[in-house]
Scaffold this motif. Structure first.
Motif, PDB file in Angstrom:
ATOM      1  N   LEU A 141       0.828  -1.209   0.000  1.00 16.53           N
ATOM      2  CA  LEU A 141       0.000   0.000   0.000  1.00 16.53           C
ATOM      3  C   LEU A 141       0.860   1.255   0.000  1.00 16.53           C
ATOM      4  O   LEU A 141       0.623   2.188  -0.782  1.00 16.53           O
ATOM      5  N   THR A 142       1.857   1.323   0.889  1.00 22.37           N
ATOM      6  CA  THR A 142       2.687   2.529   0.955  1.00 22.37           C
ATOM      7  C   THR A 142       3.524   2.716  -0.309  1.00 22.37           C
ATOM      8  O   THR A 142       3.942   3.833  -0.605  1.00 22.37           O
ATOM      9  N   ALA A 143       3.751   1.640  -1.041  1.00 20.65           N
ATOM     10  CA  ALA A 143       4.495   1.741  -2.297  1.00 20.65           C
ATOM     11  C   ALA A 143       3.601   2.168  -3.460  1.00 20.65           C
ATOM     12  O   ALA A 143       4.098   2.499  -4.542  1.00 20.65           O
ATOM     13  N   ASN A 144       2.293   2.189  -3.220  1.00 18.01           N
ATOM     14  CA  ASN A 144       1.322   2.520  -4.273  1.00 18.01           C
ATOM     15  C   ASN A 144       0.816   3.946  -4.078  1.00 18.01           C
ATOM     16  O   ASN A 144      -0.168   4.181  -3.373  1.00 18.01           O
ATOM     17  N   GLY A 145       1.479   4.908  -4.711  1.00 14.82           N
ATOM     18  CA  GLY A 145       1.109   6.313  -4.551  1.00 14.82           C
ATOM     19  C   GLY A 145      -0.298   6.639  -5.011  1.00 14.82           C
ATOM     20  O   GLY A 145      -1.072   7.268  -4.266  1.00 14.82           O
TER      21      GLY A 145
END
Length: 461
Positions: A141-145
């Motif tokens: 999730l945090t890697a998916n801007g």
């Protein structure tokens, strides 16, 4: 500045208590408090936290509500009215509004994570998955801007929809709906924890003090969290106090808010640690406790999907009630000091917070190489500035002002008006000596430990 319109007021005492409690009860209660309790050994930390709430949190909350009710203005306008536009005390108002804006912008992104996990819970994404796969979902999730931006936008729209309705028809009305649901969800999770296999271990961890595990750092953490969890130093309580009836008992109102806030924190700790112990996992999981450990725990329990839905719905509601108070604190400034209409002020500030929050959503993906200061990405730098520097600084200045420089007669009259004049000597002693000293110590060590002194020395050198 245009002529000030008649001040909006809470329609009822219950409306104020629920709104103020909604401001205080947020991710700090259900996410941060359990994980810092786990990191700091449990019961002894909880005891220090409760003492800190009593001698630091409650007195400063009463002071902020006093300032708001006395002046009937936003946080900046309150100090202008009390001391004049050129007074250095106005810095407390400016700092608190700035902190509210910064926190509002990145808090919305974190709140978006709760919406994502609520969505995944509804899809039953955790059941049947290995622990490593569930824990990896958060990193994904945090890697998916773009996905974070989507939820950031959705959450900010929800906040805007409530604040734009005004004090009674927006904030008070929705807190009367959201807060009872939040309490019901918390009770459900709490009871689930009490009837789980790890209930005794969870209760013992939370309430059996082991002072051998208590360190100076733990005491500072408890003091700092007692301040942060009550929404102090971020203009919210001054603003909410400005809508409070002059005859309201400030001690009673403040105590109710503090009691609700503290109860939710303790219930969240018991609920989380009980189920964590029931599957033989460790409580000291750190910040990943909620978004990594808890989904793994629920995936291993009967009825885990239902529990996950309840838990992340609870988180989303808590985040929403907190963020609307941050947005309202800023909106009140534009209405009171700049003469803006509520709709224009709400839409402008919500839009601006969304834009400023974009680098937060991209901090661990597209902008991960952009280090704002001292090797920190934008998200971490914004959180450091607001939580570690601006909030305690605002609270310190406010405590010093109220304790030493604001007319004691006015303070006493504020308490007498609501029938709480008897508490004035004790409250005045705490706000004059204990509370500012405690906040000053927290601020000093936050500055020291985060390297601000070294940065300043480097700049000057």
């Amino acid at each position: 500045m245009s002529k000030q319109a008649p001040r909006a007021q809470w329609a009822s005492r219950l409306g104020f208590v629920l709104a103020a409690a909604g401001s205080a009860i947020g991710l700090g209660n259900i996410w941060k408090f359990p994980y810092i309790t786990g990191q700091n050994g449990g019961g002894a930390f909880v005891l220090v936290y409760l003492v800190s709430i009593a001698i630091v949190g409650l007195p400063i909350m009463m002071a902020e509500l006093m300032i708001g009710r006395q002046t009937r203005r936003d946080a900046v306008g309150a100090f202008i009215k009390l001391e004049g536009k050129r007074s250095p005390w106005c810095a407390a108002g400016w700092i608190s509004v700035a902190a509210a804006f910064i926190i509002c912008s990145y808090y919305s992104v974190v709140a978006g994570w709760t919406l994502e996990y609520l969505y995944r819970s509804l899809l039953d994404s955790f059941s049947g998955q290995p622990a490593a796969a569930i824990e990896g979902m958060f990193g994904g999730l945090t890697a998916n801007g773009p996905r974070q931006l989507f939820w950031h936008f959705v959450f900010m729209i929800l906040c805007l929809g409530i604040v734009i309705g005004g004090v009674q028809k927006g904030i008070e009305r929705w807190n009367k709906i959201l807060m009872p649901i939040l309490f019901a969800l918390m009770v459900l999770l709490f009871l689930n924890g009490l009837f789980s296999a790890g209930a005794w271990q969870g209760l013992a961890f939370m309430f059996r003090p082991d002072f051998g595990k208590l360190t100076p750092g733990s005491v500072l953490e408890a003091l700092g969290h007692a301040f942060f969890t009550l929404s102090l130093g971020m203009a919210a309580m001054i603003t909410y106090g400005s809508y409070l009836n002059r005859k309201e008992n400030l001690l009673s109102a403040s105590f109710r808010v503090v009691l609700l806030d503290t109860t939710i924190s303790l219930m969240a700790g018991v609920a989380i640690f009980s189920v964590v112990f029931s599957v033989n996992m460790q409580p000291a999981a750190g910040p990943g406790l909620v978004f990594k450990t808890i989904p793994v725990v629920f995936s291993q329990l009967p009825g885990g999907q239902f529990l996950a839905i309840v838990f992340f719905l609870l988180l989303a509601f808590a985040a929403l009630t907190s963020n609307i108070s941050l947005l309202e604190a800023q909106v009140a400034y534009l209405i009171d000091e700049r003469g803006w209409g509520r709709k224009r002020a709400s839409a402008f500030l919500a839009g601006l917070a969304f834009v400023v929050g974009i680098p937060t959503a991209l901090s661990y993906n597209l902008l991960s190489e952009w280090k704002v200061v001292a090797g920190l990405v934008f998200f971490d730098a914004a959180d450091l500035l607001a939580s570690n520097y601006l909030l305690p600084l605002s609270g310190l200045v406010t405590a010093i002002y109220v304790g030493w420089f604001w007319s004691g007669a006015e303070e006493k009259q504020q308490l007498l008006a609501g029938g709480a004049g008897w508490v004035y000597p004790a409250w005045h002693f705490l706000i004059r000596y204990i509370s500012p000293l405690a906040v000053a110590v927290v601020l000093y060590f936050k500055v020291r430990d985060t390297g601000l002194f070294a940065w300043i020395a480097a700049l000057l050198g």
